[in-house]
Motif scaffolding. Structure first.
Motif, PDB file in Angstrom:
ATOM      1  N   GLU A  85       0.832  -1.182   0.000  1.00  0.00           N
ATOM      2  CA  GLU A  85       0.000   0.000   0.000  1.00  0.00           C
ATOM      3  C   GLU A  85       0.884   1.255   0.000  1.00  0.00           C
ATOM      4  O   GLU A  85       2.004   1.241   0.529  1.00  0.00           O
ATOM      5  CB  GLU A  85      -0.903   0.038   1.243  1.00  0.00           C
ATOM      6  CG  GLU A  85      -1.771  -1.180   1.447  1.00  0.00           C
ATOM      7  CD  GLU A  85      -1.052  -2.285   2.187  1.00  0.00           C
ATOM      8  OE1 GLU A  85      -1.696  -3.300   2.527  1.00  0.00           O
ATOM      9  OE2 GLU A  85       0.170  -2.165   2.428  1.00  0.00           O
ATOM     10  N   SER A  86       0.347   2.327  -0.538  1.00  0.00           N
ATOM     11  CA  SER A  86       1.044   3.614  -0.489  1.00  0.00           C
ATOM     12  C   SER A  86       0.009   4.726  -0.490  1.00  0.00           C
ATOM     13  O   SER A  86      -1.160   4.500  -0.825  1.00  0.00           O
ATOM     14  CB  SER A  86       2.000   3.764  -1.678  1.00  0.00           C
ATOM     15  OG  SER A  86       1.298   3.702  -2.896  1.00  0.00           O
ATOM     16  N   GLY A  87       0.454   5.900  -0.115  1.00  0.00           N
ATOM     17  CA  GLY A  87      -0.419   7.067  -0.147  1.00  0.00           C
ATOM     18  C   GLY A  87      -0.962   7.496   1.199  1.00  0.00           C
ATOM     19  O   GLY A  87      -1.728   8.463   1.279  1.00  0.00           O
ATOM     20  N   GLY A  88      -0.596   6.786   2.255  1.00  0.00           N
ATOM     21  CA  GLY A  88      -1.075   7.180   3.572  1.00  0.00           C
ATOM     22  C   GLY A  88      -0.402   8.448   4.067  1.00  0.00           C
ATOM     23  O   GLY A  88       0.558   8.938   3.468  1.00  0.00           O
ATOM     24  N   GLY A  89      -0.919   8.967   5.167  1.00  0.00           N
ATOM     25  CA  GLY A  89      -0.324  10.167   5.730  1.00  0.00           C
ATOM     26  C   GLY A  89      -1.277  10.898   6.644  1.00  0.00           C
ATOM     27  O   GLY A  89      -2.281  10.336   7.091  1.00  0.00           O
ATOM     28  N   LEU A  90      -0.962  12.157   6.886  1.00  0.00           N
ATOM     29  CA  LEU A  90      -1.760  13.015   7.754  1.00  0.00           C
ATOM     30  C   LEU A  90      -2.688  13.867   6.903  1.00  0.00           C
ATOM     31  O   LEU A  90      -2.249  14.485   5.924  1.00  0.00           O
ATOM     32  CB  LEU A  90      -0.839  13.913   8.584  1.00  0.00           C
ATOM     33  CG  LEU A  90      -1.506  14.975   9.462  1.00  0.00           C
ATOM     34  CD1 LEU A  90      -2.343  14.319  10.553  1.00  0.00           C
ATOM     35  CD2 LEU A  90      -0.458  15.895  10.059  1.00  0.00           C
ATOM     36  N   VAL A  91      -3.949  13.911   7.272  1.00  0.00           N
ATOM     37  CA  VAL A  91      -4.934  14.706   6.549  1.00  0.00           C
ATOM     38  C   VAL A  91      -5.851  15.384   7.558  1.00  0.00           C
ATOM     39  O   VAL A  91      -6.142  14.811   8.623  1.00  0.00           O
ATOM     40  CB  VAL A  91      -5.720  13.833   5.548  1.00  0.00           C
ATOM     41  CG1 VAL A  91      -6.468  12.727   6.256  1.00  0.00           C
ATOM     42  CG2 VAL A  91      -6.651  14.664   4.693  1.00  0.00           C
ATOM     43  N   GLN A  92      -6.313  16.568   7.226  1.00  0.00           N
ATOM     44  CA  GLN A  92      -7.210  17.286   8.121  1.00  0.00           C
ATOM     45  C   GLN A  92      -8.628  16.741   8.011  1.00  0.00           C
ATOM     46  O   GLN A  92      -9.017  16.217   6.957  1.00  0.00           O
ATOM     47  CB  GLN A  92      -7.198  18.769   7.790  1.00  0.00           C
ATOM     48  CG  GLN A  92      -5.877  19.459   8.096  1.00  0.00           C
ATOM     49  CD  GLN A  92      -5.964  20.957   7.924  1.00  0.00           C
ATOM     50  OE1 GLN A  92      -6.856  21.476   7.283  1.00  0.00           O
ATOM     51  NE2 GLN A  92      -5.009  21.661   8.519  1.00  0.00           N
ATOM     52  N   PRO A  93      -9.403  16.865   9.057  1.00  0.00           N
ATOM     53  CA  PRO A  93     -10.814  16.454   8.977  1.00  0.00           C
ATOM     54  C   PRO A  93     -11.511  17.146   7.811  1.00  0.00           C
ATOM     55  O   PRO A  93     -11.311  18.341   7.568  1.00  0.00           O
ATOM     56  CB  PRO A  93     -11.372  16.914  10.321  1.00  0.00           C
ATOM     57  CG  PRO A  93     -10.196  16.887  11.242  1.00  0.00           C
ATOM     58  CD  PRO A  93      -9.036  17.333  10.395  1.00  0.00           C
ATOM     59  N   GLY A  94     -12.317  16.375   7.101  1.00  0.00           N
ATOM     60  CA  GLY A  94     -12.983  16.878   5.917  1.00  0.00           C
ATOM     61  C   GLY A  94     -12.178  16.720   4.642  1.00  0.00           C
ATOM     62  O   GLY A  94     -12.705  16.935   3.543  1.00  0.00           O
ATOM     63  N   GLY A  95     -10.931  16.339   4.772  1.00  0.00           N
ATOM     64  CA  GLY A  95     -10.078  16.184   3.603  1.00  0.00           C
ATOM     65  C   GLY A  95     -10.260  14.851   2.905  1.00  0.00           C
ATOM     66  O   GLY A  95     -11.055  13.998   3.333  1.00  0.00           O
ATOM     67  N   SER A  96      -9.522  14.684   1.810  1.00  0.00           N
ATOM     68  CA  SER A  96      -9.584  13.464   1.011  1.00  0.00           C
ATOM     69  C   SER A  96      -8.198  12.861   0.880  1.00  0.00           C
ATOM     70  O   SER A  96      -7.184  13.557   0.994  1.00  0.00           O
ATOM     71  CB  SER A  96     -10.144  13.762  -0.383  1.00  0.00           C
ATOM     72  OG  SER A  96     -11.454  14.272  -0.311  1.00  0.00           O
ATOM     73  N   LEU A  97      -8.195  11.569   0.599  1.00  0.00           N
ATOM     74  CA  LEU A  97      -6.936  10.856   0.426  1.00  0.00           C
ATOM     75  C   LEU A  97      -7.179   9.686  -0.506  1.00  0.00           C
ATOM     76  O   LEU A  97      -8.268   9.091  -0.492  1.00  0.00           O
ATOM     77  CB  LEU A  97      -6.426  10.359   1.779  1.00  0.00           C
ATOM     78  CG  LEU A  97      -4.943  10.077   1.963  1.00  0.00           C
ATOM     79  CD1 LEU A  97      -4.130  11.352   1.731  1.00  0.00           C
ATOM     80  CD2 LEU A  97      -4.690   9.549   3.368  1.00  0.00           C
ATOM     81  N   ARG A  98      -6.182   9.374  -1.317  1.00  0.00           N
ATOM     82  CA  ARG A  98      -6.273   8.207  -2.179  1.00  0.00           C
ATOM     83  C   ARG A  98      -5.126   7.259  -1.853  1.00  0.00           C
ATOM     84  O   ARG A  98      -3.957   7.619  -1.949  1.00  0.00           O
ATOM     85  CB  ARG A  98      -6.206   8.598  -3.657  1.00  0.00           C
ATOM     86  CG  ARG A  98      -6.442   7.411  -4.595  1.00  0.00           C
ATOM     87  CD  ARG A  98      -6.285   7.808  -6.051  1.00  0.00           C
ATOM     88  NE  ARG A  98      -4.875   7.986  -6.418  1.00  0.00           N
ATOM     89  CZ  ARG A  98      -4.444   8.191  -7.653  1.00  0.00           C
ATOM     90  NH1 ARG A  98      -5.319   8.245  -8.649  1.00  0.00           N
ATOM     91  NH2 ARG A  98      -3.164   8.350  -7.904  1.00  0.00           N
ATOM     92  N   LEU A  99      -5.468   6.060  -1.488  1.00  0.00           N
ATOM     93  CA  LEU A  99      -4.482   5.017  -1.231  1.00  0.00           C
ATOM     94  C   LEU A  99      -4.349   4.116  -2.447  1.00  0.00           C
ATOM     95  O   LEU A  99      -5.324   3.882  -3.161  1.00  0.00           O
ATOM     96  CB  LEU A  99      -4.875   4.182  -0.019  1.00  0.00           C
ATOM     97  CG  LEU A  99      -5.072   4.929   1.295  1.00  0.00           C
ATOM     98  CD1 LEU A  99      -5.402   3.942   2.406  1.00  0.00           C
ATOM     99  CD2 LEU A  99      -3.854   5.745   1.647  1.00  0.00           C
TER     100      LEU A  99
END
Length: 127
Positions: A6-20
């Motif tokens: 897996e890759s793409g993890g990290g810190l994100v603010q509430p309400g944000g988006s992320l793609r793993l």
């Protein structure tokens, strides 16, 4: 034995988006169904959803349907977990795993049905 990472993890603010991303190095995932799971600290592993090897069929756990989606790239080397409107309670280690090789238009939502687990990608949702 094929194993994914897996890759793409990290810190994100509430309400944000992320793609793993979930991929097996230089190996096509075309004949594999892929499951996504997560485990928060002190909690049991939780299923997010899966994508079948055939026809792009996806299933999401009921609690994930409104904010998470799963897709494949056209070359079938990578499977993605798209996460929107993230909340602090989404903080967890996110993992993907394989089922197959198989050619199925359906996929399963239990971790015991999968193999080749990755190490997991940490996602932290915090301001």
């Amino acid at each position: 034995q094929v194993q994914v990472a897996e890759s793409g993890g990290g810190l994100v603010q509430p309400g944000g988006s992320l793609r793993l991303s979930c991929a097996a190095s230089e190996f096509s995932l075309k004949l594999y169904s892929i499951g996504w799971f997560r485990q928060a600290p002190g909690e049991e592993r939780e299923v997010i959803g899966c994508i079948a090897s055939a026809a792009g069929f996806t299933r999401l756990a009921d609690s994930m349907k409104d904010r998470f989606t799963i897709s494949r790239d056209h070359e079938n080397f990578t499977v993605y977990l798209h996460m929107n409107n993230l909340r602090p309670e989404d903080t967890a280690i996110y993992s993907c795993a394989l089922r197959g090789p198989e050619w199925k238009t359906w996929c399963l939502l239990k971790g015991v049905d999968y193999h080749g687990w990755g190490q997991g990608a940490p996602v932290t949702v915090s301001s």
